[in-house]
Design an enzyme around this catalytic site. Structure first.
Site, mmCIF file in Angstrom:
data_model
loop_
_atom_site.group_PDB
_atom_site.id
_atom_site.type_symbol
_atom_site.label_atom_id
_atom_site.label_comp_id
_atom_site.label_asym_id
_atom_site.label_seq_id
_atom_site.Cartn_x
_atom_site.Cartn_y
_atom_site.Cartn_z
ATOM 1 N N GLY A 149 28.025 27.320 45.297
ATOM 2 C CA GLY A 149 29.170 26.417 45.402
ATOM 3 C C GLY A 149 29.211 25.328 44.347
ATOM 4 N N ASP A 278 42.095 37.748 39.888
ATOM 5 C CA ASP A 278 41.906 36.484 40.599
ATOM 6 C C ASP A 278 41.901 35.305 39.629
ATOM 7 O OD1 ASP A 278 39.418 37.910 39.899
ATOM 8 O OD2 ASP A 278 38.435 36.057 40.501
#
Ligand code: AMP
Ligand code: MG
Length: 528
Positions: A149, A278
């Site tokens: 992350g 994406d």
């Protein structure tokens, strides 16, 4: 705390902590019913509510004054800095991570989603436009898969730098407002050679009307969620294309914008490096700056992405074709909401728009009105032959063309292009290039535009300054040592990329030889 909206055109800048937030996407689309922040497959939702994970010691490393002004935002005070680090949610923010899928390197990859990006909320800019603030590197989300992350300083700085540079080059792009050091280390295997090392981490605050990608539609199509697909299409249409009336018109407009975007990348020598579906914006913006690069020696097969070194799927020359491939995947996802013929028309429009735009752009780069003379086809063929024959810097070659003046002596004729050669051209190449330049000069004479006007026009499309990878790396090395001045100077110069700025000539040089094979200075891995 009072919520004060800056009046459009107001002179004063306000702190982020005094701004009102809106959350239209959150209002209009279905949320993930599961509220725990755990990695999983999400179904029947367009996003998951998730808060950033706080970092140890936030420090403001860079701030885009230019974007701050457009948004009416002052350099952050203590509260705002915490928000830009992901350490504080301000009143009115409703943070979320978007759910999307995508084709990676040509294969359907299933659920991807915002694995390290978290949208904080939307604010109204001074021009009345709605802009999303999104932190990248803000911590884990349900879409983080096996990753952490986070983002390293080098990749965050590269995104920050290039987003703003692209804006000033006149290319549609997401923007970057702040770069915040986290005071935490992130472990990355930069060379993918089994030697992970700790590196400083940083969070970028990105800004765009929307970060929606082709993949946000694809995920609903892939998991058979036609109602949500329809809701998403409605949302995009009325929020981001208010002048259009149907999903069909939206798809056509997106095809047109994507073609224009590809043309902008090609005219400037920008290589995105990871054109997965994406990483394609539903607004036609450049999005997700990773292992991007700028063409140095003109070589259509060049890619800055070492992960793609073998297949070269995302090389410079392939980009227009990949744009179409990606739009075709989006079209397949849109079958439930747009008639098939209309989707096909859109793809045709893409091809037509690209051809027209690129022809125009190339004519502008050469300083001629249009390719409409009998010898023009030859002229173009000769141009690319000359560029490809000896390693020649794409940016410097076109910038140098404006200064070409007729001369009997070959060496004198080619003199303005000398700085563009990575290797000394032999006599045969000098002769061929000079012959091409004579043909070119004759063509300019035919148009008859006064030299001064032509030079001015050419300089307004042939950038002098682009954020070459080795320049970005120098800014990274300095900032890692605590010196922000290299980045600040580069950002300032890149605000006027088409201006001469003779005092900054050192930032418009071809890539030095020491940088050819140095990590980050030419090619890069995806590790970020
Ligand atoms: P990219 O190749 O950067 O476009 O990323 C592809 C996918 O991987 C996206 O879903 C990202 O959110 C995710 N991703 C990339 N890096 C990380 C990371 N460090 N932590 C979590 N997710 C990541
Ligand atoms: Mg991405």
């Amino acid at each position: 705390m009072s919520a004060v909206l800056p009046k459009p055109g107001a002179k004063t800048l306000v702190d982020l902590s005094e701004i009102a937030f809106e959350n239209r996407f959150v209002r209009e689309l279905p949320a993930d019913p599961v509220e725990t922040n755990s990695r999983r497959q999400v179904r029947n939702a367009s996003y998951s509510r998730v808060e950033p994970t706080p970092v140890r010691s936030p420090a403001l490393l860079a701030w885009s004054d230019a974007l701050g002004k457009e948004l009416g935002l002052a350099r952050p005070g203590a509260l705002a800095l915490e928000a830009f680090a992901g350490n504080r949610i301000l009143p009115g923010m409703e943070p979320y991570a978007a759910r999307y899928g995508g084709h990676q390197f040509g294969n359907w990859a299933g659920q991807l989603g915002d694995g390290r990006a978290i949208t904080l909320g939307e604010i109204i800019a001074r021009d009345g436009s709605r802009q999303e603030l999104q932190l990248k590197g803000a911590g884990k989300t349900p879409y983080s898969r096996t990753a952490d992350g986070r983002a390293v300083l080098r990749s965050s700085l590269r995104e920050y730098l290039c987003s703003e540079a692209m804006h000033f080059l006149g290319v549609p792009t997401t923007r970057a407002l702040s770069l915040v050091g986290t005071g935490e280390q992130v472990i990355r295997d930069m060379f993918y050679d089994g030697n992970p090392e700790p590196e400083p981490g940083a969070v970028v605050c990105r800004v765009a009307p929307s970060f929606l990608r082709f993949g946000n539609f694809q995920i609903h199509a892939a998991y058979n969620e036609p109602e949500i697909l329809n809701q998403l299409a409605d949302h995009v249409l009325h929020s981001h294309y208010p002048d259009l009336e149907s999903h069909k018109e939206w798809f056509h407009e997106l095809c047109r914008r994507t073609a224009v975007l590809m043309c902008d990348w090609m005219r400037l020598g920008f290589v995105h490096g990871v054109m997965n579906t994406d990483n394609m914006s539903i607004l036609g913006l450049t999005i997700d700056y990773g292992p991007y690069g700028w063409l140095e020696g003109y070589e259509p097969e060049w890619t800055p992405n070492t992960t793609d070194a073998e297949g070269r799927r995302y090389s410079y020359g392939n980009q227009p074709q990949i744009g179409r491939w990606n739009l075709t995947r989006l079209a397949e996802a849109l079958l439930p909401v747009v008639p098939t013929e209309a989707l096909e028309e859109g793809l045709e429009l893409y091809g037509k728009t690209y051809q027209e735009s690129f022809g125009k752009a190339l004519a502008q780069k050469l300083g001629i009105a249009a390719f409409d003379q009998p010898g023009d086809k030859d002229l173009m063929t000769g141009l690319f032959q000359a560029l490809g024959a000896v390693e020649t810097d794409f940016t410097l070659f076109f910038r140098g063309l404006a200064a070409i003046e007729d001369a009997a002596d070959d060496q004198r004729l080619i003199a303005p292009l000398r700085t563009a050669f990575y290797v000394e051209p032999d006599a045969a190449h000098v002769g061929r290039l000079a012959a091409w330049l004579r043909q070119y000069v004759a063509r300019l004479r035919h148009d008859g535009v006064p030299a001064a006007a032509r030079v001015q026009r050419m300089n307004s499309v042939n950038a002098k300054y682009v954020p070459r990878n080795y320049l970005a790396q120098q800014a990274i090395d300095a900032l890692t040592e605590g010196n922000a001045s290299v980045l600040e100077r580069l950002m300032k110069v890149l605000e006027r990329p088409y201006d001469e700025q003779p005092e900054n000539n050192d930032l418009a040089e071809r890539r030095p030889e020491w940088a050819r094979h140095k990590a980050g200075c030419s090619a890069l891995s995806c590790s970020s």
